[in-house]
Structure formats: C-alpha cells, structure tokens
Design a protein around this motif. Structure first.
Motif, PDB file in Angstrom:
ATOM      1  N   LEU A 219      33.371  35.937  33.970  1.00 39.58           N
ATOM      2  CA  LEU A 219      34.678  36.561  33.755  1.00 39.58           C
ATOM      3  C   LEU A 219      35.500  35.747  32.775  1.00 39.58           C
ATOM      4  N   GLU A 220      36.333  36.441  32.036  1.00 44.25           N
ATOM      5  CA  GLU A 220      37.320  35.739  31.206  1.00 44.25           C
ATOM      6  C   GLU A 220      38.473  35.336  32.101  1.00 44.25           C
ATOM      7  N   ASP A 221      39.155  34.278  31.732  1.00 43.78           N
ATOM      8  CA  ASP A 221      40.233  33.769  32.572  1.00 43.78           C
ATOM      9  C   ASP A 221      41.346  34.776  32.808  1.00 43.78           C
ATOM     10  N   ARG A 222      41.560  35.647  31.801  1.00 48.94           N
ATOM     11  CA  ARG A 222      42.678  36.585  31.950  1.00 48.94           C
ATOM     12  C   ARG A 222      42.301  37.806  32.792  1.00 48.94           C
ATOM     13  N   MET A 223      41.051  37.868  33.229  1.00 45.59           N
ATOM     14  CA  MET A 223      40.615  39.037  33.998  1.00 45.59           C
ATOM     15  C   MET A 223      41.124  38.980  35.436  1.00 45.59           C
ATOM     16  N   THR A 224      41.176  40.144  36.065  1.00 45.72           N
ATOM     17  CA  THR A 224      41.707  40.233  37.422  1.00 45.72           C
ATOM     18  C   THR A 224      40.566  40.392  38.430  1.00 45.72           C
ATOM     19  N   VAL A 225      40.924  40.314  39.689  1.00 43.44           N
ATOM     20  CA  VAL A 225      39.944  40.514  40.757  1.00 43.44           C
ATOM     21  C   VAL A 225      39.362  41.931  40.660  1.00 43.44           C
ATOM     22  N   LEU A 226      40.216  42.879  40.283  1.00 44.56           N
ATOM     23  CA  LEU A 226      39.731  44.261  40.141  1.00 44.56           C
ATOM     24  C   LEU A 226      38.688  44.351  39.022  1.00 44.56           C
ATOM     25  N   ASP A 227      38.912  43.633  37.927  1.00 48.47           N
ATOM     26  CA  ASP A 227      37.912  43.593  36.844  1.00 48.47           C
ATOM     27  C   ASP A 227      36.594  43.051  37.364  1.00 48.47           C
ATOM     28  N   ALA A 228      36.676  42.009  38.203  1.00 53.14           N
ATOM     29  CA  ALA A 228      35.457  41.412  38.758  1.00 53.14           C
ATOM     30  C   ALA A 228      34.710  42.434  39.610  1.00 53.14           C
ATOM     31  N   LEU A 229      35.458  43.185  40.408  1.00 54.57           N
ATOM     32  CA  LEU A 229      34.814  44.177  41.277  1.00 54.57           C
ATOM     33  C   LEU A 229      34.140  45.270  40.442  1.00 54.57           C
ATOM     34  N   PHE A 230      34.808  45.683  39.380  1.00 55.61           N
ATOM     35  CA  PHE A 230      34.216  46.708  38.509  1.00 55.61           C
ATOM     36  C   PHE A 230      32.938  46.180  37.861  1.00 55.61           C
ATOM     37  N   ARG A 231      32.982  44.921  37.456  1.00 52.25           N
ATOM     38  CA  ARG A 231      31.805  44.329  36.794  1.00 52.25           C
ATOM     39  C   ARG A 231      30.641  44.241  37.778  1.00 52.25           C
ATOM     40  N   ILE A 232      30.939  43.874  39.012  1.00 54.86           N
ATOM     41  CA  ILE A 232      29.881  43.806  40.037  1.00 54.86           C
ATOM     42  C   ILE A 232      29.313  45.203  40.274  1.00 54.86           C
ATOM     43  N   GLN A 233      30.204  46.173  40.398  1.00 55.94           N
ATOM     44  CA  GLN A 233      29.762  47.541  40.682  1.00 55.94           C
ATOM     45  C   GLN A 233      28.906  48.098  39.539  1.00 55.94           C
ATOM     46  N   ARG A 234      29.312  47.750  38.314  1.00 57.95           N
ATOM     47  CA  ARG A 234      28.616  48.280  37.139  1.00 57.95           C
ATOM     48  C   ARG A 234      27.288  47.569  36.896  1.00 57.95           C
ATOM     49  N   GLU A 235      27.265  46.256  37.124  1.00 56.80           N
ATOM     50  CA  GLU A 235      26.085  45.478  36.707  1.00 56.80           C
ATOM     51  C   GLU A 235      25.170  45.036  37.833  1.00 56.80           C
ATOM     52  N   GLN A 236      25.692  44.960  39.063  1.00 58.80           N
ATOM     53  CA  GLN A 236      24.866  44.377  40.128  1.00 58.80           C
ATOM     54  C   GLN A 236      24.664  45.265  41.345  1.00 58.80           C
ATOM     55  N   ASP A 237      25.690  45.944  41.794  1.00 59.83           N
ATOM     56  CA  ASP A 237      25.536  46.740  43.008  1.00 59.83           C
ATOM     57  C   ASP A 237      26.451  47.956  42.943  1.00 59.83           C
ATOM     58  N   ALA A 238      25.867  49.078  42.627  1.00 58.94           N
ATOM     59  CA  ALA A 238      26.654  50.304  42.466  1.00 58.94           C
ATOM     60  C   ALA A 238      27.189  50.822  43.801  1.00 58.94           C
ATOM     61  N   SER A 239      26.665  50.281  44.902  1.00 57.53           N
ATOM     62  CA  SER A 239      27.104  50.801  46.211  1.00 57.53           C
ATOM     63  C   SER A 239      28.394  50.125  46.694  1.00 57.53           C
ATOM     64  N   LEU A 240      28.879  49.132  45.949  1.00 56.01           N
ATOM     65  CA  LEU A 240      30.101  48.448  46.367  1.00 56.01           C
ATOM     66  C   LEU A 240      31.289  49.417  46.314  1.00 56.01           C
ATOM     67  N   SER A 241      32.000  49.510  47.442  1.00 57.70           N
ATOM     68  CA  SER A 241      33.121  50.463  47.510  1.00 57.70           C
ATOM     69  C   SER A 241      34.463  49.755  47.535  1.00 57.70           C
ATOM     70  N   PHE A 242      35.369  50.216  46.723  1.00 64.04           N
ATOM     71  CA  PHE A 242      36.756  49.738  46.739  1.00 64.04           C
ATOM     72  C   PHE A 242      37.608  50.842  46.133  1.00 64.04           C
ATOM     73  N   ARG A 243      38.909  50.731  46.320  1.00 61.72           N
ATOM     74  CA  ARG A 243      39.791  51.776  45.815  1.00 61.72           C
ATOM     75  C   ARG A 243      40.732  51.226  44.760  1.00 61.72           C
ATOM     76  N   CYS A 244      41.036  52.018  43.785  1.00 60.98           N
ATOM     77  CA  CYS A 244      42.083  51.663  42.818  1.00 60.98           C
ATOM     78  C   CYS A 244      42.532  52.936  42.130  1.00 60.98           C
ATOM     79  N   ALA A 245      43.690  52.875  41.501  1.00 59.84           N
ATOM     80  CA  ALA A 245      44.157  54.058  40.779  1.00 59.84           C
ATOM     81  C   ALA A 245      44.871  53.644  39.496  1.00 59.84           C
ATOM     82  N   CYS A 246      46.063  53.075  39.588  1.00 58.28           N
ATOM     83  CA  CYS A 246      46.861  52.884  38.374  1.00 58.28           C
ATOM     84  C   CYS A 246      46.444  51.659  37.556  1.00 58.28           C
TER      85      CYS A 246
END
Lengths: 128, 245
Positions: B33-60
């Motif tokens: 991760l880049e330092d300016r990235m957020t926890v939500l970015d990390a979750l998206f990266r995990i979901q996209r690259e490592q485990d598509a079954s990871l569930s979390f919610r976000c909107a805005c």
C-alpha cells in the motif's frame, strides 16, 4: 510502533475518559474493601482497650505502612477524579475532560501524593 | 513478489465469519500500500487480488455516509477516512463493529442501532404539520447556541459500538439516539417533548445509564460531543430551571 505502545497511546489520548472510568471503579472497589477492614478493626473496641490495641498492633508492620501509603494514593485518585466527574456533570469543561483528568487527577494528585507519601515513607517505613 | 516503488507491505489481519456471522477466525493478508491509502483501499485491494469472498460495506468513500464503519486496531472508525500511515504499525487488525450482530466478515446489521433510534421518535413533530412557513431561529436562542456540531450524525454506529454501557445493556438507547432526541427537544417547534423525555428518563434505557466514559465522543467521525448532549439532558431533567430544553 509496538502493539503495546499503540494500545498505551490509545488509552492515554483517545480513550482517556475510559481510563479515568476504569481508575474510578478500581479505586472505588479498593476503598470498599478498606472500609470493611476499617469497620472490622473498630469493632474490636467492643472487646475492651486491650483487644483494640492488639488489633492495631497488626498495622504497625512496614508492610501495612506501605499499604497505608497505597491507600493514600487511592483516596487522592478517587477524590480528584470524582471532582472531575462532578465538574463534567455540572457542564464545566466538557471539551477538556482529557486535560482535566491528566492535570487534575494525575498531575495535582501526584503532587499531593508525593507531598504526603515521602514523609510517611521516611518516618513510618524506614524508622519502623 | 516485489513491492512497487512508493508502496510498503502491510499485514492486514481480518476477523472473518461466514454467512449468519458464524466465526471463522482471523485471516492474514499481506498487501502493498501507499502511505496515503486508506483501510478501505486495503480491503478493496485484498478483495480484488487475493480473496474475492471478503465482504465489507461502503458507499460514498468520503466519510459522508457512515457505511464503512468497522473496528480498526480495536477502535470503531470509518475505513474510508482512516489512512494506513496514521495507524503507526505495519500490522493492522480489522474486525466488524462490536455491539452489533455480524452478517458476514466485516458486514454488520445496524438493526439494533435503529431499533433504539426509533424509540426516541427521531421524526420532527411540529404543531402544524401542514405549515410551510420557514422557521426563524434567533442566534441568541438555546437551540442556535447548543446544537451546531451536533446535527452532523451520519448514523455510522461507531458510538454505539464503542459505548462501554451498550456492550453490557441491550436496553440502553445508545449515544446517537440520545443525541437525536436532544436535537429534537432543543427545537422549540417540536411537540413530542413528553414522549421523548419519558424514554430518556427510563431507568434502564435512558440517559442515566451513561457513565461518562467519553468513548462515543472519542470515536465519532464527525466529532460530535455526544457525552455533552447526554450530560445536558441529565441536567435538564434534574434542574429544569437551569438547563432549558
């Protein structure tokens, strides 16, 4: 930063209100135990002066003098944090509750504790 | 795998659970991760690259909706507003919000939160429901002085999750619902005063359960002084001559 350091910082800054709450409850319980011990000792008066003096003699050991100093610290913490909570409930210093805890209960409390604990330690513990 | 330039490897430990919230333990992922990235970015990266079954919610994704509230390093926060660098550790612990039932992984049900919210009658109840006249609130009124900054609640549930009293009492209204009631009670046009005060004065559910721990205020992503709202209501009920509603 280690996991412990992260947790310590969390409860020192962000959750200092929770730290104060935990200290207030813990010191309250300690004082409750002390109160029972106190009443139990006073009760010995019913057995006459000799029985009461014998009961008091148990508290003259250096260990009990150290516990007395710890009790002094407990009373100060509980009382000053109680003042803080009363001020907050009355609407004063809601925005600076964190500073109030560290400055009043811990800061001023620490100064009062040292002012009392050092003479107590020198006179009661070292000379006993 | 080589870490791209400008990125650092973080260990993200996520409390996983299957559907219906049945626990499956903690799963660890390594993410660059880049330092300016957020926890939500990390979750998206995990979901996209490592485990598509990871569930979390976000909107805005900008801290406005409150959907992505979760426990990050034991503190309820908005994942979209929590920069990984601010956590000061290369290992980040993520879990669903406490005090709320888990649906799956980091997804919780806000039903208990809104059940309490509904109890304080959050809807504005004016004297004349058909009136279209604009309200005039003098700057000097108690409503104008005491409510700014308290109206920004995004119902994320972070205060509900952080509340020490809520963790032991299912009946307690929780800070957000009490703050909502406070806002309605401060509004001179509102008429449901007695009904709201009856709920707030309840021995098991009302304001008297608050132990002034300040956890709710400490985690509110909108910096609402929830403990202050609760304290004001306590004073208004005890000393109505001094603390006006």
């Amino acid at each position: 930063m280690s996991a412990f350091a992260v947790q310590a910082r969390k409860y020192r800054r962000q959750f200092s209100g929770m730290t104060a709450y935990f200290i207030q409850r813990t010191t309250g319980l300690v004082l409750l135990v002390y109160l029972f011990l106190h009443v139990h000792t006073i009760r010995e008066l019913a057995g006459g002066p000799a029985a009461f003096n014998a009961a008091l003699a148990r508290f003259h050991s250096p260990l009990f003098k150290l516990l007395e100093i710890a009790l002094f610290g407990t009373v100060i913490l509980h009382a000053l944090n109680g003042v803080r909570i009363t001020l907050l409930d009355l609407g004063a210093a809601q925005g600076s509750q964190r500073r109030l805890f560290w400055a009043l209960a811990i800061g001023l409390g620490g100064v009062i504790f040292l002012a009392g604990a050092i003479p107590l330690f020198l006179n009661a513990v070292l000379r006993s | 795998m080589a870490v791209p330039q400008g990125e650092e490897t973080y260990r993200i430990r996520i409390a996983r659970s299957a559907a219906n919230g049945i626990g499956r333990g903690v799963q660890e992922f390594e993410v660059a991760l880049e330092d300016r990235m957020t926890v939500l970015d990390a979750l998206f990266r995990i979901q996209r690259e490592q485990d598509a079954s990871l569930s979390f919610r976000c909107a805005c994704r900008v801290g406005m909706c409150g959907t992505c509230a979760m426990s990050v390093d034991g503190v309820p926060r908005l994942a979209c507003k929590t920069g990984v660098r601010t956590l000061d550790a290369r290992t980040v612990h993520i879990a669903p919000l406490p005090n709320l039932p888990v649906v799956k992984d980091l997804v919780i049900s806000l039903e208990p939160f809104f059940d309490q919210w509904k109890r304080v009658q959050p809807k504005f109840r004016p004297r004349d429901p058909n009136s279209t006249e604009l309200a005039r609130i003098p700057e000097t009124s108690a409503h104008a002085r005491n409510t700014p900054g308290k109206r920004d609640c995004i119902t994320c549930g972070a205060c509900f999750a952080a509340c020490g009293v809520k963790s032991t009492s299912g009946e307690y209204l929780g800070p957000a619902a009490i703050n909502k009631a406070y806002l309605r009670l401060m509004d001179p046009r509102d008429t449901a005063v007695d009904a709201r005060l009856a709920v707030l004065d309840d021995e098991r559910a009302g304001v008297w359960r608050c132990h002034t721990q300040f956890n709710c205020t400490a985690v509110c992503p909108k910096s609402i002084s929830l403990t202050d709202s609760i304290a004001r209501l306590k004073r208004a009920m005890l000393f109505p001559r001094f603390e006006k509603l």
